[in-house]
Scaffold this active site. Structure first.
Site, PDB file in Angstrom:
ATOM      1  N   ARG A 319       0.792  -1.235   0.000  1.00 20.87           N
ATOM      2  CA  ARG A 319       0.000   0.000   0.000  1.00 20.87           C
ATOM      3  C   ARG A 319       0.826   1.287   0.000  1.00 20.87           C
ATOM      4  NH1 ARG A 319      -3.179   1.402   3.452  1.00 20.87           N
ATOM      5  NH2 ARG A 319      -4.786   2.241   2.119  1.00 20.87           N
ATOM      6  N   TYR A 323      -0.437   3.417  -3.046  1.00 22.20           N
ATOM      7  CA  TYR A 323      -1.288   4.578  -2.763  1.00 22.20           C
ATOM      8  C   TYR A 323      -0.569   5.683  -2.007  1.00 22.20           C
ATOM      9  CZ  TYR A 323      -4.882   0.843  -3.016  1.00 22.20           C
ATOM     10  OH  TYR A 323      -5.652  -0.218  -3.359  1.00 22.20           O
ATOM     11  N   CYS A 350      14.114  -5.139  -4.022  1.00 21.38           N
ATOM     12  CA  CYS A 350      14.954  -4.411  -4.961  1.00 21.38           C
ATOM     13  C   CYS A 350      14.120  -3.397  -5.729  1.00 21.38           C
ATOM     14  CB  CYS A 350      15.627  -5.385  -5.908  1.00 21.38           C
ATOM     15  SG  CYS A 350      16.571  -6.613  -5.025  1.00 21.38           S
TER      16      CYS A 350
END
Ligand SMILES: *Cc1c(COP(=O)(O)O)cnc(C)c1O
Length: 420
Positions: A319, A323, A350
């Protein structure tokens, strides 16, 4: 120094017993929210229903918990439907959603006998009608509509505006085509409409705008087709506390206002109050979850910042990258210690974007400490991936001081199990 206590359990002890990264989810807190739904919505208003939007966090245990509290389930894929069935979830309490259901998912929904299919497009409607008639069934449906309200949330969490991949626009040309088609089909029974305006909404403003639009729609379909809207599904989207002044509202803040406006609009227009269904996801499980990590490296870049590495990141919580989500956290070993150092918590992937929390004041995190990130119950486990071939974390369910393993940690063998 005091260890973090979560639902009566010592977070450091959980990390020691089950390993990290670890999802810790409180069954007690989830049941509290489900009981709030019963008390402040289902028992308060007649002719109502409630579903838990299971994409927020779906495991067999969560399905069983939801079923045991008498709440229904919202699923959005064949996989979620299969898991719900495996958990023994009552099929008539399942609503099947999705903007791009496959033919096999549609057939599966009919064969399993789900309570409602929420239809998103004409293509799906035709397949559903065919599948239902083949099996001699009449499937109860709602149309997902886009009420055209713009929400104050991240663009990727806004789902109800006109330019959206979800739902049917209320342009009369489109609406008439859909309603007309459904009313002429033997395999489906159109009960009403569904909207879901967006997610993580801290104000009820968008929900109320959508209510007034949906009320107009009910009048229009009555006048044009003599159709009675028997059911309305008002979606979910109720926001919760992640950071700073974001405040979790009680359910009543959303549902009381929506029910009041709906009732007023219905009596003004002379339409009967339909059955009303809600389907929160995040609000039920979000704050019931925390994630525990072990801190590894510390990297001090003089005059720039200090990076603290953890043993998870983007694969268990996408998240922040997806977002720009912001989380609160604590060093579980010294929960009551002074937060005297600002650090940036970096995941182990990475990807430069794999930063879990930027510039957070913590209790001087040191290698070997346990970091607890809060409010990870929703859209973490369910969005997890195996990027960099990281094994997905285990999940522990707590209940007022008790704890048990609910989902075991993935093994390296699991990671190659599908490869021929
Ligand atoms: C995701 C979703 C929900 C739940 O959203 P939350 O923001 O988690 O409450 C409800 N209904 C539909 C159709 C959804 O897609």
């Amino acid at each position: 120094m005091a260890h973090l206590q979560f639902d009566g359990c010592d977070a450091v002890a959980l990390a020691t017993e089950y390993g990290t990264p670890l999802y810790v989810v409180s069954e007690r807190m989830i049941r509290d929210r489900l009981r709030e739904i019963r008390k402040d919505f289902l028992d308060r208003y007649p002719n109502t229903g409630a579903l838990y939007a299971s994409k927020a966090l779906q495991t067999l245990d969560i399905c069983r918990i939801v079923a045991s509290e008498g709440i229904g389930l919202d699923v959005v894929s064949g996989g979620e439907l299969f898991a719900a069935a495996k958990a023994g979830f009552p099929m008539d309490k399942i609503y099947f959603h999705g903007n791009s259901k496959t033919e096999s998912e549609i057939r599966m929904a009919v064969e399993y006998g789900v309570g409602r299919v929420v239809v998103d497009n004409l293509h799906e409607l035709a397949i559903l009608d065919g599948a239902a008639r083949t099996l001699n069934r009449r499937v109860k449906i709602l149309f997902r509509v886009t009420p055209g309200v713009d929400t104050h949330t991240h663009e990727f969490m806004s789902t109800g505006k006109l330019d959206s991949k979800f739902g049917i626009p209320l342009d009369p040309r489109v609406r008439d085509e859909y309603v007309g088609a459904a009313l002429g089909m033997e395999g489906v029974e159109l009960l009403g409409f569904h909207f879901h305006v967006g997610s993580q909404l801290l104000s009820n403003e968008s929900h109320l705008k959508a209510i007034s639009i949906i009320c107009k729609l009910m009048v229009e379909v009555r006048d044009a087709y003599g159709m009675t809207t028997r059911e309305l599904n008002l979606g979910g989207g109720y926001g919760i506390h992640y950071q700073d002044d974001e405040q979790t509202r009680p359910l009543s803040y959303f549902v009381d206002a929506m029910m009041a406006n709906l009732g007023t609009a219905c009596s003004a227009a002379g339409v009967a109050m339909p059955r009303v269904v809600i389907e929160p996801g995040r609000w039920v499980v979000g704050e019931a979850g925390i994630t525990l990590y072990t801190i590894g490296s510390r990297k001090v870049i003089p005059d720039v910042r200090t990076y603290v590495g953890v043993d998870g990141g983007l694969p268990d919580n996408p998240r922040p990258a997806l977002y720009g989500a912001v989380y609160e956290a604590t060093v579980a070993d010294r929960d009551d210690g002074p937060r005297n150092e600002v650090v940036t918590v970096a995941g182990k992937c990475c990807e430069t974007g794999d930063i879990l929390i930027r510039d957070i004041a913590l209790q001087s995190p040191m290698p070997g400490d346990i970091l607890a990130v809060f409010t990870t119950g929703a859209y973490n486990h369910s969005m997890a991936s195996n990027y960099n071939r990281l094994a997905r974390p285990a999940m522990v369910l707590t209940n007022a001081g008790k704890h048990r393993l609910s989902v075991r940690r993935e093994t390296f063998e699991d990671l190659v199990a599908r490869e021929l």
